[in-house]
Design a protein around this motif. Structure first.
Motif, PDB file in Angstrom:
ATOM      1  N   ASN A   1      67.108  72.616  86.996  1.00 21.11           N
ATOM      2  CA  ASN A   1      66.959  72.864  85.566  1.00 21.11           C
ATOM      3  C   ASN A   1      68.209  72.444  84.805  1.00 21.11           C
ATOM      4  O   ASN A   1      69.326  72.664  85.257  1.00 21.11           O
ATOM      5  N   ASP A   2      68.002  71.879  83.630  1.00 21.39           N
ATOM      6  CA  ASP A   2      69.098  71.509  82.742  1.00 21.39           C
ATOM      7  C   ASP A   2      69.342  72.663  81.784  1.00 21.39           C
ATOM      8  O   ASP A   2      68.524  72.938  80.909  1.00 21.39           O
TER       9      ASP A   2
ATOM     10  N   HIS B   1      74.665  67.494  79.679  1.00 22.98           N
ATOM     11  CA  HIS B   1      73.771  68.089  80.664  1.00 22.98           C
ATOM     12  C   HIS B   1      74.558  69.062  81.526  1.00 22.98           C
ATOM     13  O   HIS B   1      75.718  68.829  81.835  1.00 22.98           O
ATOM     14  N   LEU B   2      73.927  70.154  81.929  1.00 20.55           N
ATOM     15  CA  LEU B   2      74.513  71.138  82.821  1.00 20.55           C
ATOM     16  C   LEU B   2      73.421  71.574  83.783  1.00 20.55           C
ATOM     17  O   LEU B   2      72.494  72.286  83.410  1.00 20.55           O
TER      18      LEU B   2
END
Length: 68
Positions: A2-3, A65-66
């Motif tokens: 998941n971002d 993004h993470l």
């Protein structure tokens, strides 16, 4: 995977840019008031525009993004 960047950035900006929480633009007596916990319609509109612009900056232009 998941971002998580989008919800984290959106939540942080929402909390920081809530009118009257940390600062209010425009203030009642001066251009910027700090920690007054009051708001006005003009202040809400200005904070909404700033929120949208910063959200576009972080999510569209910088494409952050993470992944967790």
């Amino acid at each position: 995977m998941n971002d998580w960047a989008a919800p984290i950035i959106a939540t942080a900006l929402f909390a920081f840019l809530s009118p009257g929480l940390v600062f209010q633009m425009p203030g009642k007596d001066r251009p910027v008031d700090f920690l007054n916990m009051k708001t006005s319609v003009v202040s809400m509109i200005l904070h909404t525009v700033l929120y949208g612009l910063l959200l576009i900056l972080f999510l569209v232009i910088l494409n952050i993004h993470l992944y967790a």
